[in-house]
Write a protein that holds these residues in place. Structure first.
Motif, PDB file in Angstrom:
ATOM      1  N   ALA A 177       3.361   6.652  -4.964  1.00 57.30           N
ATOM      2  CA  ALA A 177       3.050   6.042  -6.951  1.00 57.30           C
ATOM      3  C   ALA A 177       1.633   7.422  -7.440  1.00 57.30           C
ATOM      4  O   ALA A 177       1.979   8.131  -7.849  1.00 57.30           O
ATOM      5  CB  ALA A 177       3.100   4.215  -7.633  1.00 57.30           C
ATOM      6  N   GLU A 178       0.943   6.873  -6.656  1.00 59.17           N
ATOM      7  CA  GLU A 178      -0.138   7.719  -7.099  1.00 59.17           C
ATOM      8  C   GLU A 178       0.147   9.067  -6.637  1.00 59.17           C
ATOM      9  O   GLU A 178      -0.506  10.728  -7.252  1.00 59.17           O
ATOM     10  CB  GLU A 178      -1.667   6.540  -6.652  1.00 59.17           C
ATOM     11  CG  GLU A 178      -1.861   5.799  -6.495  1.00 59.17           C
ATOM     12  CD  GLU A 178      -3.057   5.651  -5.962  1.00 59.17           C
ATOM     13  OE1 GLU A 178      -3.270   5.152  -6.062  1.00 59.17           O
ATOM     14  OE2 GLU A 178      -3.391   6.140  -4.728  1.00 59.17           O
ATOM     15  N   ALA A 202      -2.619  10.723  -9.931  1.00 57.04           N
ATOM     16  CA  ALA A 202      -3.840  10.270  -9.993  1.00 57.04           C
ATOM     17  C   ALA A 202      -4.556   8.541  -9.312  1.00 57.04           C
ATOM     18  O   ALA A 202      -2.507   8.248  -9.271  1.00 57.04           O
ATOM     19  CB  ALA A 202      -3.927   9.484 -11.461  1.00 57.04           C
ATOM     20  N   PRO A 203      -4.930   8.226  -9.401  1.00 54.77           N
ATOM     21  CA  PRO A 203      -4.741   6.742  -8.559  1.00 54.77           C
ATOM     22  C   PRO A 203      -4.699   5.678  -9.502  1.00 54.77           C
ATOM     23  O   PRO A 203      -5.345   5.636 -11.055  1.00 54.77           O
ATOM     24  CB  PRO A 203      -7.484   6.999  -8.436  1.00 54.77           C
ATOM     25  CG  PRO A 203      -7.588   7.836  -9.367  1.00 54.77           C
ATOM     26  CD  PRO A 203      -6.463   9.228  -9.268  1.00 54.77           C
ATOM     27  N   LEU A 204      -4.298   4.386  -9.343  1.00 59.63           N
ATOM     28  CA  LEU A 204      -3.726   3.394 -10.047  1.00 59.63           C
ATOM     29  C   LEU A 204      -4.892   2.357  -9.348  1.00 59.63           C
ATOM     30  O   LEU A 204      -4.732   0.974 -10.810  1.00 59.63           O
ATOM     31  CB  LEU A 204      -2.597   3.006  -9.140  1.00 59.63           C
ATOM     32  CG  LEU A 204      -1.809   4.604  -9.722  1.00 59.63           C
ATOM     33  CD1 LEU A 204       0.212   3.522  -9.409  1.00 59.63           C
ATOM     34  CD2 LEU A 204      -1.588   4.820 -11.136  1.00 59.63           C
ATOM     35  N   TRP A 262       0.583  -0.836  -0.472  1.00 55.50           N
ATOM     36  CA  TRP A 262      -0.247  -0.352  -0.132  1.00 55.50           C
ATOM     37  C   TRP A 262       0.528   1.408   0.372  1.00 55.50           C
ATOM     38  O   TRP A 262       0.396   1.875  -0.482  1.00 55.50           O
ATOM     39  CB  TRP A 262      -0.620  -0.116   1.435  1.00 55.50           C
ATOM     40  CG  TRP A 262      -2.257  -0.349   1.035  1.00 55.50           C
ATOM     41  CD1 TRP A 262      -2.595  -2.100   1.475  1.00 55.50           C
ATOM     42  CD2 TRP A 262      -3.104  -0.053   0.352  1.00 55.50           C
ATOM     43  NE1 TRP A 262      -4.905  -2.224   1.230  1.00 55.50           N
ATOM     44  CE2 TRP A 262      -4.354  -0.960  -0.324  1.00 55.50           C
ATOM     45  CE3 TRP A 262      -3.389   0.732  -0.803  1.00 55.50           C
ATOM     46  CZ2 TRP A 262      -5.620  -0.727  -0.927  1.00 55.50           C
ATOM     47  CZ3 TRP A 262      -4.741   1.181  -1.495  1.00 55.50           C
ATOM     48  CH2 TRP A 262      -5.405  -0.142  -1.927  1.00 55.50           C
ATOM     49  N   GLY A 263       2.153   1.323   0.860  1.00 53.25           N
ATOM     50  CA  GLY A 263       2.799   2.544   0.662  1.00 53.25           C
ATOM     51  C   GLY A 263       3.415   2.678  -0.636  1.00 53.25           C
ATOM     52  O   GLY A 263       3.667   4.190  -0.838  1.00 53.25           O
ATOM     53  N   THR A 321      -7.611   0.737 -12.186  1.00 52.72           N
ATOM     54  CA  THR A 321      -8.020   2.243 -12.657  1.00 52.72           C
ATOM     55  C   THR A 321      -7.602   2.260 -14.530  1.00 52.72           C
ATOM     56  O   THR A 321      -6.599   1.468 -14.640  1.00 52.72           O
ATOM     57  CB  THR A 321      -7.482   3.437 -12.285  1.00 52.72           C
ATOM     58  OG1 THR A 321      -6.108   3.691 -12.296  1.00 52.72           O
ATOM     59  CG2 THR A 321      -7.981   3.748 -10.766  1.00 52.72           C
ATOM     60  N   THR A 322      -8.357   3.296 -15.027  1.00 57.62           N
ATOM     61  CA  THR A 322      -7.844   3.072 -16.626  1.00 57.62           C
ATOM     62  C   THR A 322      -6.546   4.041 -16.635  1.00 57.62           C
ATOM     63  O   THR A 322      -5.492   3.223 -17.208  1.00 57.62           O
ATOM     64  CB  THR A 322      -8.739   3.669 -17.285  1.00 57.62           C
ATOM     65  OG1 THR A 322     -10.470   3.686 -17.214  1.00 57.62           O
ATOM     66  CG2 THR A 322      -8.375   4.218 -18.132  1.00 57.62           C
ATOM     67  N   PHE A 323      -6.148   4.636 -16.189  1.00 60.03           N
ATOM     68  CA  PHE A 323      -4.901   5.152 -16.051  1.00 60.03           C
ATOM     69  C   PHE A 323      -3.375   4.061 -15.367  1.00 60.03           C
ATOM     70  O   PHE A 323      -2.262   3.397 -15.431  1.00 60.03           O
ATOM     71  CB  PHE A 323      -4.579   5.946 -14.528  1.00 60.03           C
ATOM     72  CG  PHE A 323      -3.157   6.674 -14.388  1.00 60.03           C
ATOM     73  CD1 PHE A 323      -3.183   8.168 -15.559  1.00 60.03           C
ATOM     74  CD2 PHE A 323      -1.987   6.360 -14.452  1.00 60.03           C
ATOM     75  CE1 PHE A 323      -1.800   8.683 -15.493  1.00 60.03           C
ATOM     76  CE2 PHE A 323      -0.599   7.969 -13.780  1.00 60.03           C
ATOM     77  CZ  PHE A 323      -1.112   7.971 -15.058  1.00 60.03           C
TER      78      PHE A 323
END
Length: 368
Positions: A62-63, A68-70, A56-57, A82-84
């Motif tokens: 990275a997000e 942007a959410p991953l 999670w870290g 996610t799409t990203f």
């Protein structure tokens, strides 16, 4: 003499921040791919050997960097990208597919240079061939066993046969389609063949066809679809036999290659073609069925291709070549190729003359 090391080269994504700080994305991309495969964080952690907290870290950091959410999570449906996040892992797969042949060839060269530093270095068989799944598996098995290793250079069929003619390699890989396109392809190879000097080692028969998205949104059923201006095609590199085959098919249908959207594009492996389509950058490409299956794509068969290694006749009885033939005829490699989707290993390891493989008329046409 055998050595306790193997040279490897790999690619790595790194983000450079304005401060000059570098952020490696290798662990994040591996974790995202595992989430995509398992459907939940806990399974991905287990697959990657990471603690839940560390995973999670990595994701949250990275997000933050991407802004942007991953991944998306829910108690009932687990986790999904996610799409990203999906675009990130497909971009990584495309890069791996593009770079892998180059890096493997360079690693093989480096291995050779390192071994030459030892006084008891052994002679290696030199294999020049285009990238393929059966060739990839042969390299892995040969170099993982107690036998003289293979030195690999990824080349187009024409380049490989030319290398054999110049004595720059011991085995040259090339493929020939079964049926109406066999003669034009053989004519392309003809100048490099000598029926007196050369013998062929049969590797496998493989299915070659069109890759499309699983739901085939453009309704593609044949090569004729490449004439549609809303169909994006991704091609193999200039000089490759697959690209030449595509040209023959289009010529047969009287389709001008200049009107095919994407005909001038270039990818170097079947997996790169498949990853290109799976990531939405193209609608269709042509390659071996295994790549389509591995990327979850639909496959439309076009031709079967026989894949051979051309060798000089006088090298067949050398110890290194005999060990390689024993490996090809052994249960382990036979089983490996048999499980490749779209491959037929029935005649693997058989040694043939040019006449036995392609007929007396072809040999007579060589005029030698």
């Amino acid at each position: 003499m055998s050595y306790k090391f193997k040279a490897r080269l790999s690619s790595e994504w790194v983000l450079e921040k304005p401060s000059g700080t570098l952020l490696s994305l290798s662990e994040v991309l591996r974790l995202l791919a595992a989430v995509d495969a398992t459907g939940h964080i806990s399974g991905a952690c287990k697959a990657c050997g990471l603690s839940y907290r560390h995973a999670w870290g990595l994701l949250r950091n990275a997000e933050k960097e991407f802004e942007a959410p991953l991944i998306e999570t829910s108690r009932r449906q687990g986790s999904k990208l996610t799409t990203f996040g999906q675009h990130l892992i497909w971009a990584n797969r495309r890069l791996d597919a593009r770079l892998m042949p180059t890096l493997e060839s360079m690693a093989s060269e480096l291995q050779e240079e390192l071994e030459r530093l030892y006084p008891e270095s052994t002679q290696r068989l030199r294999l020049h061939a285009s990238h393929g799944f059966a060739v990839e598996g042969l390299m892995q098995l040969a170099n993982g066993m107690d036998m003289s290793p293979l030195e690999l250079r990824y080349r187009t069929a024409i380049e490989a046969l030319a290398s054999l003619d110049r004595a720059e390699c011991d085995l040259a890989g090339f493929q020939v389609p079964v049926g109406e396109f066999e003669r034009p392809i053989l004519k392309r190879y003809a100048q490099w063949f000598d029926p007196d000097r050369h013998r062929l080692i049969h590797l496998a028969v493989r299915n070659t066809g069109m890759f499309v998205k699983p739901d085939n949104p453009k309704g593609i059923t044949s090569v004729a679809a490449l004439n549609n201006q809303d169909v994006r095609f991704v091609n193999r590199q200039i000089g490759s036999s697959t690209r030449f085959l595509v040209g023959l098919m289009l010529e047969q249908l009287k389709i001008d290659t200049a009107k095919v959207l994407g005909f001038d594009s270039s990818e170097f492996t079947h997996m790169a073609i498949a990853a290109h389509i799976a990531s939405g950058m193209a609608d269709v490409g042509i390659g071996v069925e295994t790549a389509a299956w591995r990327c979850g794509l639909a496959f439309i068969p076009l031709v079967k291709e026989r894949y051979f290694f051309a060798v000089h006749r006088d090298t067949l009885d050398t110890p290194n070549m005999q060990r390689l033939l024993d490996l090809m005829n052994g249960d382990q490699y036979q089983a490996y190729v048999a499980q490749l989707v779209g491959y037929d290993a029935s005649h693997m390891g058989q040694v043939q003359t040019l006449e036995e493989a392609f007929g007396a008329d072809f040999v007579a046409s060589l005029g030698r």
